[in-house]
Scaffold this motif. Structure first.
Motif, mmCIF file in Angstrom:
data_model
loop_
_atom_site.group_PDB
_atom_site.id
_atom_site.type_symbol
_atom_site.label_atom_id
_atom_site.label_comp_id
_atom_site.label_asym_id
_atom_site.label_seq_id
_atom_site.Cartn_x
_atom_site.Cartn_y
_atom_site.Cartn_z
ATOM 1 N N GLY A 255 4.186 22.069 9.462
ATOM 2 C CA GLY A 255 2.753 22.245 9.691
ATOM 3 C C GLY A 255 2.100 21.089 10.436
ATOM 4 N N ARG A 256 0.803 20.876 10.175
ATOM 5 C CA ARG A 256 -0.001 19.912 10.930
ATOM 6 C C ARG A 256 0.430 18.485 10.607
ATOM 7 N N GLN A 257 0.596 17.660 11.641
ATOM 8 C CA GLN A 257 0.987 16.258 11.433
ATOM 9 C C GLN A 257 0.491 15.407 12.603
ATOM 10 N N PHE A 258 0.295 14.123 12.297
ATOM 11 C CA PHE A 258 -0.208 13.190 13.308
ATOM 12 C C PHE A 258 0.979 12.467 13.932
ATOM 13 N N GLU A 259 1.120 12.574 15.261
ATOM 14 C CA GLU A 259 2.236 11.950 15.970
ATOM 15 C C GLU A 259 1.816 10.558 16.441
ATOM 16 N N VAL A 260 2.468 9.521 15.857
ATOM 17 C CA VAL A 260 2.064 8.132 16.095
ATOM 18 C C VAL A 260 2.750 7.580 17.336
ATOM 19 N N HIS A 261 1.952 6.990 18.258
ATOM 20 C CA HIS A 261 2.524 6.287 19.411
ATOM 21 C C HIS A 261 2.616 4.797 19.132
ATOM 22 N N SER A 262 1.632 4.246 18.413
ATOM 23 C CA SER A 262 1.646 2.821 18.052
ATOM 24 C C SER A 262 0.727 2.634 16.852
ATOM 25 N N TYR A 263 0.856 1.465 16.201
ATOM 26 C CA TYR A 263 -0.016 1.201 15.061
ATOM 27 C C TYR A 263 -0.267 -0.298 14.937
ATOM 28 N N THR A 264 -1.380 -0.621 14.262
ATOM 29 C CA THR A 264 -1.648 -2.008 13.860
ATOM 30 C C THR A 264 -2.077 -1.972 12.396
ATOM 31 N N THR A 265 -1.823 -3.081 11.695
ATOM 32 C CA THR A 265 -2.269 -3.156 10.305
ATOM 33 C C THR A 265 -3.669 -3.770 10.275
ATOM 34 N N VAL A 266 -4.515 -3.273 9.387
ATOM 35 C CA VAL A 266 -5.872 -3.809 9.235
ATOM 36 C C VAL A 266 -6.121 -4.075 7.754
ATOM 37 N N LEU A 267 -6.900 -5.077 7.475
ATOM 38 C CA LEU A 267 -7.218 -5.370 6.085
ATOM 39 C C LEU A 267 -8.149 -4.296 5.540
ATOM 40 N N PRO A 268 -7.880 -3.804 4.322
ATOM 41 C CA PRO A 268 -8.714 -2.754 3.758
ATOM 42 C C PRO A 268 -10.112 -3.267 3.428
ATOM 43 N N ALA A 269 -11.104 -2.379 3.444
ATOM 44 C CA ALA A 269 -12.488 -2.778 3.197
ATOM 45 C C ALA A 269 -12.988 -2.311 1.831
ATOM 46 N N THR A 270 -12.435 -1.208 1.293
ATOM 47 C CA THR A 270 -12.925 -0.687 0.016
ATOM 48 C C THR A 270 -12.202 -1.361 -1.140
ATOM 49 N N ILE A 271 -12.831 -1.368 -2.316
ATOM 50 C CA ILE A 271 -12.219 -1.968 -3.512
ATOM 51 C C ILE A 271 -10.905 -1.266 -3.833
ATOM 52 N N GLN A 272 -10.908 0.065 -3.756
ATOM 53 C CA GLN A 272 -9.686 0.829 -4.026
ATOM 54 C C GLN A 272 -8.578 0.463 -3.035
ATOM 55 N N GLY A 273 -8.948 0.341 -1.758
ATOM 56 C CA GLY A 273 -7.972 -0.023 -0.725
ATOM 57 C C GLY A 273 -7.427 -1.425 -0.924
ATOM 58 N N ILE A 274 -8.326 -2.355 -1.315
ATOM 59 C CA ILE A 274 -7.889 -3.743 -1.550
ATOM 60 C C ILE A 274 -6.877 -3.787 -2.692
ATOM 61 N N GLU A 275 -7.180 -3.043 -3.768
ATOM 62 C CA GLU A 275 -6.277 -3.045 -4.929
ATOM 63 C C GLU A 275 -4.911 -2.469 -4.560
ATOM 64 N N ARG A 276 -4.939 -1.372 -3.804
ATOM 65 C CA ARG A 276 -3.673 -0.746 -3.409
ATOM 66 C C ARG A 276 -2.882 -1.676 -2.486
ATOM 67 N N TYR A 277 -3.597 -2.342 -1.575
ATOM 68 C CA TYR A 277 -2.966 -3.269 -0.620
ATOM 69 C C TYR A 277 -2.295 -4.431 -1.356
ATOM 70 N N LEU A 278 -3.030 -5.070 -2.256
ATOM 71 C CA LEU A 278 -2.469 -6.216 -2.983
ATOM 72 C C LEU A 278 -1.342 -5.799 -3.908
ATOM 73 N N GLY A 279 -1.447 -4.596 -4.482
ATOM 74 C CA GLY A 279 -0.444 -4.142 -5.439
ATOM 75 C C GLY A 279 0.792 -3.547 -4.821
ATOM 76 N N SER A 280 0.853 -3.527 -3.483
ATOM 77 C CA SER A 280 1.977 -2.875 -2.787
ATOM 78 C C SER A 280 3.240 -3.716 -2.783
ATOM 79 N N GLY A 281 3.130 -4.987 -3.236
ATOM 80 C CA GLY A 281 4.295 -5.874 -3.168
ATOM 81 C C GLY A 281 4.329 -6.680 -1.895
ATOM 82 N N LEU A 282 3.269 -6.577 -1.081
ATOM 83 C CA LEU A 282 3.239 -7.298 0.188
ATOM 84 C C LEU A 282 3.152 -8.805 -0.029
ATOM 85 N N ILE A 283 2.390 -9.213 -1.058
ATOM 86 C CA ILE A 283 2.203 -10.640 -1.348
ATOM 87 C C ILE A 283 3.023 -11.000 -2.579
ATOM 88 N N LYS A 284 3.965 -11.903 -2.403
ATOM 89 C CA LYS A 284 4.844 -12.298 -3.493
ATOM 90 C C LYS A 284 4.014 -12.865 -4.648
#
Length: 730
Positions: free
Chosen positions: A61-90
């Motif tokens: 079905g429907r899907q987004f075909e990625v040509h390139s990407y960049t990472t951006v710091l999240p702005a919402t509280i929920q996004g910040i929590e998910r970002y920090l909890g992802s294991g990215l920061i030791k």
């Protein structure tokens, strides 16, 4: 453009970078969207700015075909929590991320960036852990800055991290001005990747810098295939094809490399013509190692002093009678000859197939040497082989790497100036010794000591460059005994009998032995399914063996019945995903507690004394918060891997036959299909069968097995060790 949080990766191909992932956007709510394309290196929890277009897949079905990407710091509280909890920061896992965000809210990332000392205000965070989080954040920030440049020249995130760890703040300068350095300095970056980067930063196609790097890459590829050198015509032809430049330019750049001592050119005997020679081109370390190994072997063999002088005039009838009372068994005539040789000649080789009594002969040699108070050292190239040697002889054995005490960088503690304190050095599974390791080992044997190399010369040669055991046996000046008699007890084993049949070019006897089976199936996809059933259910049910004691050995890594695919489906059968258990995706692989894994490069900085290519272990712990997993190796050592080191590990439910050398398993399952056509060779099937202690199961095509038995091999490697041993001895 699409801004989204990466929730999970469902598929990733490390070779192409193609990734299928599920993401969440502000508008999608609880419904996740599918994105596909070049996302390799992105981590779950990261906020991404995706550039591409919407498309539709007929099945998904429907899907987004990625040509390139960049990472951006999240702005919402929920996004910040998910970002920090992802294991990215030791040091920050999901629970700690929730606590930090609960205290600091939308200001969290600013506080970590500008006032990291305030993290001590969070319950459970002390000064030490706060400092670690601050340092990890700074490193991530520095890496991100470098990555912006590197991604612009086509470098994936995982490689960018490695480049940064190697060069730090100089990363951009090295990549821009000396991109071909990357191929030599950074593990995982070969010439082709460096060449792509060089093209992106504007280095001309016919630049001497590029052509010289290409010549060295061509030689390096040859050593990866087992060759110590390439004949100059072969080198020029191969480099011309790889680089797509004129042959004259390759020859000119080769002459420059020889003049600048980047490579060595030397006349060696041409194996194709009687008495003729060819110009051989070596990478410098391999030329030095081959020359030094020949000199060291002859120096050791002809040394005037003897650290076991008691055997020069021993009464052999009396000594062998005493040995009989100790072991309760007579030596066969060729075994007796081997015992005498090992204890009187300072360099000797003992070779022979399974069931011919190599182990009993070695045990007898050790018993007699010990009776004369000789200092005995036993070694083998792998941990499993060293363990088996200890069990068979009752005398402690170590891996060759541990015996030499290799230090960071790979230099041994024991060498010619600091030799091993031993009167007798016995090395088992000597067919596995590659040129570089054999040179380090022989250099470290003390003058006057005895060196006994034990191995089956009909097995596959070493994974590394050279055919050391075969080349040594090719020089008549080196004493040797080949055991050929199969003992009566061994004649009852289908594993032993069929190994010898295969080695003689005869098909294995099927249905005549209770320890050797064939399940015929023609299609590779069906072969793969059958292998899983055999490993997960049939063998455990019939033979009461645990699946971890069953090793799948494949001719190739690729293909439906190759090690790569088999590892994926065996993992799902033996260590499936569980919601309550942590796991870590790295590229196309997912690591879980309980996984069988294998080290795929030498790392001299890890563990007590380095960890080496081919070391096998089991994942015993995995922490997203610490960004680490722990592996318990066959040598009973616990090794810690940071998540960005996981490309040093592969799953080992199935491994290639080459990687199995020196190891022995209670049961071996060998998928053999026509999709492995190029690898179907007698010594490969022979090696696979001889890895089994109790049971062999072949699964696959009768035609493929017949081809493997008939095909003697693809020819010898380009080596000149025999020539050096013969010419120096004359």
């Amino acid at each position: 453009m699409l801004e989204a949080v990466l929730e999970r990766i469902t598929y990733a191909n490390e070779e192409t970078g193609y990734t299928i992932a599920r993401v969440a956007t502000e508008r999608s709510g609880n419904d996740l969207l599918t994105v596909v394309g070049a996302l390799l290196g992105a981590q779950p929890g990261e906020s991404l700015r995706l550039v591409g277009r919407w498309g539709s897949h007929p099945k998904y079905g429907r899907q987004f075909e990625v040509h390139s990407y960049t990472t951006v710091l999240p702005a919402t509280i929920q996004g910040i929590e998910r970002y920090l909890g992802s294991g990215l920061i030791k040091g920050i896992g999901p629970k700690m991320a929730a606590r930090i965000v609960e205290l600091f809210g939308a200001e969290t990332l600013r506080i970590i960036e500008e006032e990291p000392g305030r993290l001590v205000e969070v319950h459970g965070l002390g000064k030490k852990r706060t400092a670690m989080i601050g340092a990890a954040w700074e490193e991530q920030k520095a890496i991100k800055e470098v990555m912006i440049f590197l991604q612009g020249v086509g470098v994936s995130t995982s490689l960018a991290v490695r480049i940064y760890k190697k060069y730090g703040d100089k990363s951009v300068a090295v990549v821009r001005d000396e991109p071909y350095r990357l191929a030599a300095d950074v593990w995982g970056i070969g010439f082709k990747t460096a060449d792509t980067i060089a093209q992106a930063v504007g280095i001309p196609h016919d630049s001497p810098q590029r052509v010289q790097a290409g010549i060295q890459y061509t030689l390096s590829e040859a050593t990866d295939s087992g060759h110590c050198y390439l004949p100059e015509p072969n080198l020029v032809a191969d480099a011309t094809e790889i680089l797509q430049v004129p042959a004259d330019l390759v020859r000119t750049c080769l002459d420059t490399l020889v003049t600048e001592e980047g490579v060595v050119r030397e006349q060696v005997p041409n194996p194709s013509t009687e008495g003729g020679t060819i110009p051989a081109v070596y990478l410098v370390p391999f030329h030095r190692a081959e020359t030094a190994l020949a000199n060291s072997l002859l120096r050791l063999l002809n040394h005037r002093s003897d650290r076991m002088p008691a055997f020069a005039g021993v009464d052999w009838d009396r000594a062998l009678a005493w040995l009989r009372t100790r072991t309760g068994a007579d030596l066969a005539e060729e075994q007796e000859r081997a015992v005498r040789l090992a204890l009187t000649a300072k360099v000797a080789v003992l070779t022979g197939g399974p069931g011919c009594g190599k182990s009993f002969t070695v045990k007898s040699i050790i018993a007699l040497a010990a009776a004369k108070q000789a200092k005995i050292v036993l070694a083998a190239p792998t941990g499993r082989a060293a363990k088996r040697m200890t069990e068979l002889t009752g005398h402690p054995a170590a891996t060759v790497h541990r015996l030499l005490q290799l230090r960071p960088g790979g230099e041994p503690t024991h060498d010619r100036d600091n030799p091993i304190d031993a009167d007798l050095v016995v090395v088992d599974e000597a067919s596995m010794l590659d040129l570089i390791l054999a040179n380090k080992l022989v250099k470290a044997v003390a003058p006057g000591a005895h060196l006994l190399l034990v191995g089956d010369v009909d097995q596959l040669p070493s994974v590394g460059a050279g055919e050391v055991l075969r080349d040594i046996l090719g020089a008549e000046s080196i004493p040797r005994v080949r055991l050929t008699k199969i003992f009566r007890q061994a004649q009852e084993s289908g594993v032993v009998v069929n190994a010898h049949r295969i080695n003689a070019g005869q098909p294995p006897a099927i249905g005549e032995y209770p320890d050797f089976f064939l399940f015929p199936v023609d299609e590779p996809e069906e072969t793969a399914k059958l292998v899983v059933d055999i490993v997960a259910r049939r063998i455990p049910r019939k033979f009461k063996l645990h699946p971890r004691d069953i090793q799948v050995l494949t001719p190739m890594h690729r293909g439906p019945a190759g090690a790569g695919n088999l590892n994926t489906i065996l993992q799902e059968a033996l260590a499936p995903h569980r919601e309550s258990m942590p796991e870590r995706r790295h590229g196309a692989r997912v690591f879980r507690v309980g996984d069988k894994v294998i080290q795929i490069r030498n790392n001299y900085d890890k563990g007590r004394a380095g960890v080496f290519n081919g070391t096998v272990g089991v994942v015993t712990a995995l922490s997203g918060e610490d960004r680490q997993l722990t592996v318990r190796t066959d040598e009973d050592e616990d090794l810690t891997y940071d998540f960005d080191e996981l490309d040093e590990l592969q799953h080992a439910y199935a491994i290639t036959v080459h990687r199995s050398q020196g190891s022995e398993y209670p049961a071996v399952v060998v998928p053999v299909s026509m999709s492995s056509y190029t690898m179907l060779q007698r010594n490969l099937l022979y090696t696979a069968v001889t890895r089994a202690r109790k049971l062999v199961v072949l699964a696959g095509s009768r035609k493929a097995i017949a081809i493997a038995v008939r095909t003697a091999g693809t020819g010898r490697r380009h080596t000149a060790l025999t020539h050096r041993l013969v010419s120096a001895a004359q």
